[in-house]
Design a protein around this motif. Structure first.
Motif, PDB file in Angstrom:
ATOM      1  N   VAL A  13     -17.994  23.995 -33.411  1.00 26.76           N
ATOM      2  CA  VAL A  13     -17.322  24.155 -34.458  1.00 26.76           C
ATOM      3  C   VAL A  13     -16.118  24.997 -33.768  1.00 26.76           C
ATOM      4  O   VAL A  13     -14.882  24.471 -33.919  1.00 26.76           O
ATOM      5  CB  VAL A  13     -17.399  25.031 -35.782  1.00 26.76           C
ATOM      6  CG1 VAL A  13     -16.348  25.102 -36.720  1.00 26.76           C
ATOM      7  CG2 VAL A  13     -18.633  23.696 -36.599  1.00 26.76           C
ATOM      8  N   MET A  14     -16.472  26.034 -33.364  1.00 22.63           N
ATOM      9  CA  MET A  14     -15.311  26.928 -32.710  1.00 22.63           C
ATOM     10  C   MET A  14     -14.775  26.142 -31.651  1.00 22.63           C
ATOM     11  O   MET A  14     -13.460  26.194 -31.607  1.00 22.63           O
ATOM     12  CB  MET A  14     -16.174  28.246 -32.042  1.00 22.63           C
ATOM     13  CG  MET A  14     -16.703  29.132 -32.782  1.00 22.63           C
ATOM     14  SD  MET A  14     -15.489  30.411 -33.507  1.00 22.63           S
ATOM     15  CE  MET A  14     -15.426  31.173 -32.049  1.00 22.63           C
ATOM     16  N   LYS A  15     -15.527  25.500 -30.652  1.00 15.84           N
ATOM     17  CA  LYS A  15     -14.749  24.742 -29.730  1.00 15.84           C
ATOM     18  C   LYS A  15     -14.010  23.510 -30.316  1.00 15.84           C
ATOM     19  O   LYS A  15     -12.842  23.226 -29.783  1.00 15.84           O
ATOM     20  CB  LYS A  15     -15.823  24.009 -28.942  1.00 15.84           C
ATOM     21  CG  LYS A  15     -16.597  25.054 -27.790  1.00 15.84           C
ATOM     22  CD  LYS A  15     -17.699  24.373 -26.838  1.00 15.84           C
ATOM     23  CE  LYS A  15     -16.761  23.892 -25.637  1.00 15.84           C
ATOM     24  NZ  LYS A  15     -17.807  23.580 -24.537  1.00 15.84           N
ATOM     25  N   ALA A  16     -14.391  23.022 -31.238  1.00 16.01           N
ATOM     26  CA  ALA A  16     -13.487  21.981 -31.986  1.00 16.01           C
ATOM     27  C   ALA A  16     -12.322  22.248 -32.545  1.00 16.01           C
ATOM     28  O   ALA A  16     -11.319  21.667 -32.475  1.00 16.01           O
ATOM     29  CB  ALA A  16     -14.438  21.079 -33.195  1.00 16.01           C
ATOM     30  N   GLU A  55     -22.330  26.483 -34.533  1.00 14.65           N
ATOM     31  CA  GLU A  55     -21.025  27.168 -34.781  1.00 14.65           C
ATOM     32  C   GLU A  55     -20.216  27.195 -33.463  1.00 14.65           C
ATOM     33  O   GLU A  55     -18.998  27.319 -33.686  1.00 14.65           O
ATOM     34  CB  GLU A  55     -21.477  28.538 -35.042  1.00 14.65           C
ATOM     35  CG  GLU A  55     -22.147  29.033 -36.262  1.00 14.65           C
ATOM     36  CD  GLU A  55     -22.694  30.149 -36.527  1.00 14.65           C
ATOM     37  OE1 GLU A  55     -23.915  30.202 -37.100  1.00 14.65           O
ATOM     38  OE2 GLU A  55     -21.662  31.200 -36.443  1.00 14.65           O
TER      39      GLU A  55
END
Ligand SMILES: Nc1ncnc2c1ncn2[C@@H]1O[C@H](COP(=O)(O)OP(=O)(O)OP(=O)(O)O)[C@@H](O)[C@H]1O
Ligand SMILES: [Mg+2]
Lengths: 427, 232
Positions: free
Chosen positions: A319-322, A316
């Motif tokens: 994903v947040m960083k992406a 997660e």
């Protein structure tokens, strides 16, 4: 990301791991409550002892000692700021005898100034202050010192003492001599007032209070009747004791310091309280230190929980960083989570601590009283635990700081999460 | 407009002290004009994902420059690249990469939340978008309550919601059956036409590559342009 959304995000994470977060909060609560309750005992005992001192003494009184006290020196003290009264008492050194009807006893005599005494808070239980020469005041237990000489004392019995009212009675004052007791003369004194009994049960007040105007007359009579006085040169006729009274407890310290600077030996409650404060400061610091260890143990729990949370959410975080969450935001979200654990733990701990403190103060005295067979009596008033707001503040600061510190490394670890590796992470 | 020049990257593999360098990308160049669909095809292990990761700023290359509208992505720090992504890029992943703790609605909303868009505006945008990508009636579903096709629609909606000029997609249909694949491709095409969004799509499937205006072929870390169709 707005702060409100950050909170919502953190809450969503916490909701998904309710049990684990609950256990961690529990540990933080126990640690913090332990610290508060432990330290509150230090605060409680300090309060008990201070209250005891303040209730049993003239708290604004400052005792001053000097080898060569004079009235002039005592009068000079009246000029110090915030001094309400200065009482210069001279205690008679040679032994004196009082005789009232068939009762007789040794007298402890003070020469004093009743005006100053009144200003310092000298109160009468009955009667009035002297107005004419020959009128005197006596202490509350004066009568108990006058013993019936003619009555034979049986074994195991207290000798009978004067038990009528002393107000209005006249007794004779004389010096105790080797041959002739009345060599230096006798003085008839009429008792017009009885001093209020002292606060402490055990404090004895059988004194005779004479106006200082009598002193000269009595002293010269005594000197005249004692030809061998030269040999006892170092025995003075009176001993001086000076008490300075401050207008308020808050000013006692400053006056005490001023008198010390002037070269007097001084004793006041503020000195004693200061010593007590120093002792309790050390005690409380020690207790807080021990309590902090409990919080540190709880912090291991927070560290574990947060490390697990970061590991679990690696994907997660990726994903947040992406999507574009910066490292600062990621770090803040995790720090907020550990802060939340610390905060909730602290709030619950404060509530529990007040409850425990209240219960301890209600129940422990009863248990102690029972253990001592109910002999502690009314005067047994012990506060076991006090939680001042400062303690709450200190404990909260320690607990929150420790929570943040233990959440720091996991949060840093989260920011270092490699996006590509995280996205490859299986669920 | 994305322009890649002289891009090289190699990974260090093996035990510490005995590492060997494995070159993955070799001096490659790439161009994607605004509004184009660019496809990159190639065999497994040829380096397609690595290229995309560099384009997206997930990974810093050993050499070369990635220019997005003239700004060099490789010269930025991590935080700067993150902010740039949030502002300019959308992502679609092969395995969807939805947040398991968030509902379909909240997943799509996430980039807007990260951007700090007010809740009322987020609600309006997400609802509108869900309608247009065919996601009505699954608003409150969690990812594990959705089919693969639905999850990928949520993923595409999430990439679209900030209205980015560029969307990167790594095997967007790789986990879907051919019928669902066709639905998704149609969706991508219509979005490309409607909003002029640039797509960079990675695939090993020629059918997927066929929708592209510009096609690249990746072979052992080298990139060759395989044909251009002009924007319709
Ligand atoms: N983190 C890494 N460390 C070491 N080698 C890596 C790493 N990531 C990728 N590689 C290597 O780089 C090469 C290219 O990998 P990449 O994932 O880009 O291939 P791909 O073209 O996307 O393949 P696929 O179609 O299977 O997804 C592979 O040989 C792989 O082993
Ligand atoms: Mg790949």
């Amino acid at each position: 990301m707005s702060f409100k959304d950050q909170i919502a995000f953190v809450r969503q994470h916490i909701r998904r791991n309710r049990l684990r977060v609950f256990m961690t909060v529990l540990a933080a609560t126990m640690g913090t409550a332990f610290l508060i309750v432990l330290a509150s005992v230090g605060f409680g005992l300090q309060k008990t002892i201070k209250d005891d001192i303040l209730s049993n003494q003239m708290v604004t009184q400052i005792e001053v000692y000097s080898e060569e006290m004079t009235d002039a020196k005592a009068d000079a003290m009246k000029e110090i700021d915030h001094v309400e009264a200065v009482v210069h008492r001279k205690q008679l050194v040679p032994a004196a005898i009082g005789e009232l009807e068939a009762y007789k006893g040794h007298l402890n005599t003070y020469f004093t100034n009743f005006k100053d005494e009144q200003a310092s808070g000298f109160r009468l239980a009955e009667g009035r202050f002297p107005e004419k020469p020959g009128e005197v005041i006596v202490g509350s237990q004066f009568a108990a010192q006058l013993i019936a000489e003619s009555v034979e004392v049986k074994e195991g019995e207290e000798p009978a003492s004067y038990d009528g009212s002393v107000i209005g009675q006249t007794f004779t004052f004389s010096f105790e001599g080797e041959n002739d007791e009345t060599a230096s003369g006798t003085w008839p004194f009429t008792i017009v007032g009885v001093k209020e009994a002292p606060g402490k049960d055990w404090a004895f007040d059988g004194y005779l209070y004479l106006d200082e105007s009598f002193m000269k007359e009595i002293e010269s009579a005594y000197v005249a009747a004692s030809p061998d006085l030269d040999e006892q040169e170092d025995m003075p006729f009176t001993n001086s004791s000076v008490n300075v009274y401050a207008d308020d407890l808050a000013n006692v310290k400053a006056i005490t310091q001023k008198l010390k600077d002037d070269g007097y030996a001084v004793y006041s409650v503020s000195e004693e309280i200061e010593q007590i404060d120093v002792f309790f400061l050390a005690l409380k610091a020690g207790l807080i230190f021990v309590g902090t260890i409990a919080i540190l143990i709880a912090s291991i729990g927070i560290f574990n929980t947060m490390t697990m949370a970061v590991t679990e959410r690696t994907r997660e975080i990726g994903v947040m960083k992406a999507l574009g969450a910066g490292p600062k935001l990621i770090q803040r979200l995790f720090l907020m989570e550990s802060a939340w654990i610390g905060l909730v733990g602290t709030v619950i701990a404060v509530v529990i601590s007040y409850g425990v403190s209240f219960a301890a103060n209600a129940i422990l005295p009863i248990i102690v009283d029972a253990a001592l067979g109910g002999e502690t009596g009314d005067s047994f008033e012990v506060t076991f635990s006090v939680i001042p707001w400062q303690l709450v503040l200190i404990a909260s600061a320690i607990s929150l700081t420790v929570a943040m510190i233990s959440g720091w490394r996991p949060a840093r670890k989260a920011t270092k999460t490699d996006v590509i590796g995280a996205l490859r992470h299986e669920l | 407009m994305i322009e890649v020049k002289g891009l090289s990257h190699s990974f260090r593999v093996g035990k510490k002290g005995k590492e060997t360098e494995v070159p993955v990308l070799k001096e490659l160049a790439l161009k994607a004009r605004d509004g184009e669909i660019v496809s990159i095809v190639g065999r497994s292990g040829s380096g397609k994902s690595t290229l995309l990761h560099i384009l997206a700023g997930f990974l810093q290359p050993d050499a070369g420059r990635v220019l997005v509208d003239g700004t060099d992505l490789t010269a930025m720090g991590e935080a700067q690249r993150a902010a740039f992504r949030l502002d300019r890029f959308g992502f679609v992943f092969q395995n969807f990469q939805l947040m398991p703790g968030l509902t379909a609605f909240e997943n799509i909303e996430l980039p807007l939340t990260l951007k700090g868009v007010p809740a009322s505006e987020r609600k309006r945008k997400v609802e509108e978008l869900m309608e247009s990508v065919g996601l009505t009636g699954i608003r409150g579903h969690y990812p594990n309550e959705l089919s693969g096709g639905q999850q990928q629609r949520v993923g595409i909606a999430r990439a679209l919601v900030t209205e980015p000029p560029v969307i990167f997609a790594d095997e967007p249909t790789g986990s879907l059956d051919s019928e669902t694949e066709q639905d998704i491709l149609n969706l991508i095409l219509s979005l490309n036409r409607k909003y002029g969004i640039t797509f960079v799509i990675i695939t090993h499937d020629d059918e997927v590559a066929a929708i592209a205006n510009r096609q690249y072929r990746m072979h052992d870390g080298e990139l060759a342009e395989g044909g251009i169709r002009h924007v319709v």
